[in-house]
Design a protein around this motif. Structure first.
Motif, short mmCIF file in Angstrom:
data_model
loop_
_atom_site.label_atom_id
_atom_site.label_comp_id
_atom_site.label_asym_id
_atom_site.label_seq_id
_atom_site.Cartn_x
_atom_site.Cartn_y
_atom_site.Cartn_z
N PHE A 1 4.52 0.80 -8.86
CA PHE A 1 5.26 1.43 -7.85
C PHE A 1 5.94 2.82 -8.50
O PHE A 1 6.14 3.19 -9.82
N LYS A 2 6.23 3.82 -7.66
CA LYS A 2 7.10 4.90 -7.97
C LYS A 2 8.58 4.55 -7.40
O LYS A 2 8.53 4.15 -6.23
N THR B 1 0.90 -1.31 0.08
CA THR B 1 0.00 0.22 -0.09
C THR B 1 1.06 1.36 0.04
O THR B 1 2.02 1.21 0.20
N GLY B 2 0.28 2.39 -0.37
CA GLY B 2 1.08 3.65 -0.50
C GLY B 2 1.98 4.07 0.97
O GLY B 2 1.54 3.73 1.79
N GLY B 3 2.91 4.85 0.52
CA GLY B 3 3.77 5.32 1.47
C GLY B 3 5.22 5.09 0.92
O GLY B 3 5.36 5.14 -0.32
N ILE B 4 6.23 5.49 1.68
CA ILE B 4 7.84 5.50 1.30
C ILE B 4 8.22 4.43 2.09
O ILE B 4 8.39 4.49 3.01
N TYR B 5 9.07 3.55 1.11
CA TYR B 5 9.91 2.51 1.63
C TYR B 5 11.24 2.59 1.23
O TYR B 5 11.63 2.84 0.00
N THR C 1 4.33 -11.98 -7.83
CA THR C 1 3.76 -10.79 -8.36
C THR C 1 3.83 -9.89 -7.52
O THR C 1 3.18 -9.93 -6.11
N LEU C 2 4.42 -8.49 -7.57
CA LEU C 2 4.49 -7.64 -6.68
C LEU C 2 3.91 -6.20 -7.02
O LEU C 2 4.26 -5.57 -8.22
N ILE C 3 2.69 -6.09 -6.17
CA ILE C 3 1.68 -4.87 -6.92
C ILE C 3 1.83 -3.74 -5.95
O ILE C 3 1.47 -3.99 -4.61
N GLY C 4 1.91 -2.46 -6.24
CA GLY C 4 1.59 -1.24 -5.44
C GLY C 4 0.23 -0.68 -5.71
O GLY C 4 -0.22 -0.81 -6.84
N LYS C 5 -0.25 -0.56 -4.48
CA LYS C 5 -1.77 0.27 -4.56
C LYS C 5 -1.05 1.73 -4.19
O LYS C 5 -0.54 2.13 -3.19
#
Length: 410
Positions: free
Chosen positions: A94-95, A48-52, A64-68
């Motif tokens: 992803f960004k 989910t959204g945020g900064i990692y 499968t790696l999916i960003g929301k």
């Protein structure tokens, strides 16, 4: 048959066992690396959204790696952001920002290491040294990504999409800007570049090297340092592309150097220093293209042979054609030249008088560029008219015997 049944049964059992893991501030797992440790082949990880800020993220399982909501993966200018070292990986949504910058290691936003069937789609890559790098991959898809950087010198930035020693790639609908080359192919075969927009890159919008049997179709290459370069290659298809506003001292819409047996069809070359620059090419068919408002429509060097230029429109170019030699080994047939002043008494749409597209001034400018200062002068106009009546410098066989009276509806 028994082996096929067992393979199908094994794949079905993996699918049934696959699980979904969630990563985020309000999720059981707080980091992507923790989710990767707990995952197995076939799993899906949803972030989910945020900064990692987790440094280099290594994917070595078939997941499968999916960003929301486009969670940000930040390399903090220290490392490669995502390294893919497994087949059948999907990376989506992803960004990916701020990879390290190092000329020897070539850190990337995303890099695929010798793997197959990898899909990278719907991502935003911002301010990375290299954007997406496919190294010795097969059957990979790079689709619908926005890849941007802010390079000022080509030595200090990598390429947007860089593909090396790969085959059966699909590069589809990406937007690339601010890199050294927008898209770079080296030793890549049987691949397609389709519906991409590559603009404001420092060197080339697209760069081919030693890459045979590829096609690039319906792309836009605009306002790059030197347009597109296709070098040391054969059997390339170039259809329905736009080459626009690639201006500069040594710029062109399309550079063809040492290529053979290729087809250039239905492209638009507009407002480039040179629409097409050909050097050492052979058996190239240039058909149904539009050359409009370029400095030179085409520059065909004396090292080119057996090329066919047919059914093209030449409109509002300073010079339609130029060459640096007197031996003509290429053919021009049934093109429309807006500078043609002939007539058509039998009304068949073809000029009754052959057209010599190579002007005296184009020849003089090729051998002595400062003569451009005399462009549009009365003396040059008089010389050009005299040369058309009694050719003495331009080659007699540099000729279109069937010039069209009307532009083709391309």
């Amino acid at each position: 048959m028994k082996i096929l049944f067992l393979a199908y049964f094994f794949s079905l059992s993996l699918l049934c066992q696959a699980k979904t893991l969630s990563v985020g501030r309000n999720q059981p797992l707080k980091s992507i690396k923790a989710a990767l440790e707990q995952s197995a082949d076939g799993d899906t990880i949803i972030v989910t959204g945020g900064i990692y800020r987790e440094g280099r993220i290594l994917i070595n399982k078939q997941i499968t790696l999916i960003g929301k909501n486009f969670p940000t993966l930040d390399g903090q200018h220290k490392s490669e952001v995502i390294s893919i070292n497994a087949d059948n990986v999907v990376l989506q949504g992803f960004k990916i920002v701020n990879s390290g910058h190092a000329a020897l290691e070539d850190p990337c936003g995303v890099r695929v290491y010798d793997k197959n069937y990898v899909v990278i789609k719907d991502n935003i890559l911002d301010n990375n040294f290299f954007g997406i790098y496919i190294q010795n991959g097969k059957n990979c898809i790079i689709k619908n990504n926005t890849i941007r950087a802010y390079g000022k010198q080509e030595q200090l930035i990598g390429n947007g999409i860089h593909c090396w020693k790969s085959e059966n790639l699909q590069i589809i609908a990406n937007k690339i800007s601010g890199h050294r080359d927008g898209i770079y192919f080296e030793f890549v075969t049987n691949s397609v570049i389709w519906r991409n927009i590559s603009f404001k890159n420092i060197r080339y919008g697209l760069h081919f090297m030693f890459s045979n049997d590829d096609a690039y179709i319906t792309n836009v290459f605009k306002n790059n340092g030197a347009g597109v370069a296709v070098m040391f290659t054969k059997n390339v298809k170039m259809f329905n592309n736009y080459f626009e506003e690639n201006w500069g001292d040594s710029a062109y819409g399309l550079l063809l150097k040492e290529i053979a047996d290729s087809y250039i069809f239905n492209n638009r070359f507009s407002k480039n220093t040179s629409g097409i620059y050909m050097e050492g090419t052979s058996r190239i068919k240039v058909e149904k293209n539009v050359f409009s408002s370029n400095g030179w429509g085409m520059k065909i060097q004396a090292s080119c042979m057996d090329n066919e230029i047919v059914n093209n429109n030449y409109l509002k170019n300073t010079f339609d054609i130029s060459t640096n030699g007197s031996l003509v080994l290429n053919t021009f047939n049934s093109n429309y030249w807006d500078k043609y002043e002939g007539y058509d008494l039998d009304k068949n749409g073809v000029g009754d008088v052959p057209y010599h597209p190579l002007s005296l001034f184009a020849v003089l400018t090729e051998s002595s560029p400062p003569t451009m200062l005399l462009y549009r002068s009365f003396m040059i106009t008089l010389l050009d008219k005299s040369e058309k009546v009694l050719p003495s410098i331009t080659p007699d066989n540099f000729i279109d015997n069937t010039p069209l009276m009307k532009s083709l509806p391309l």
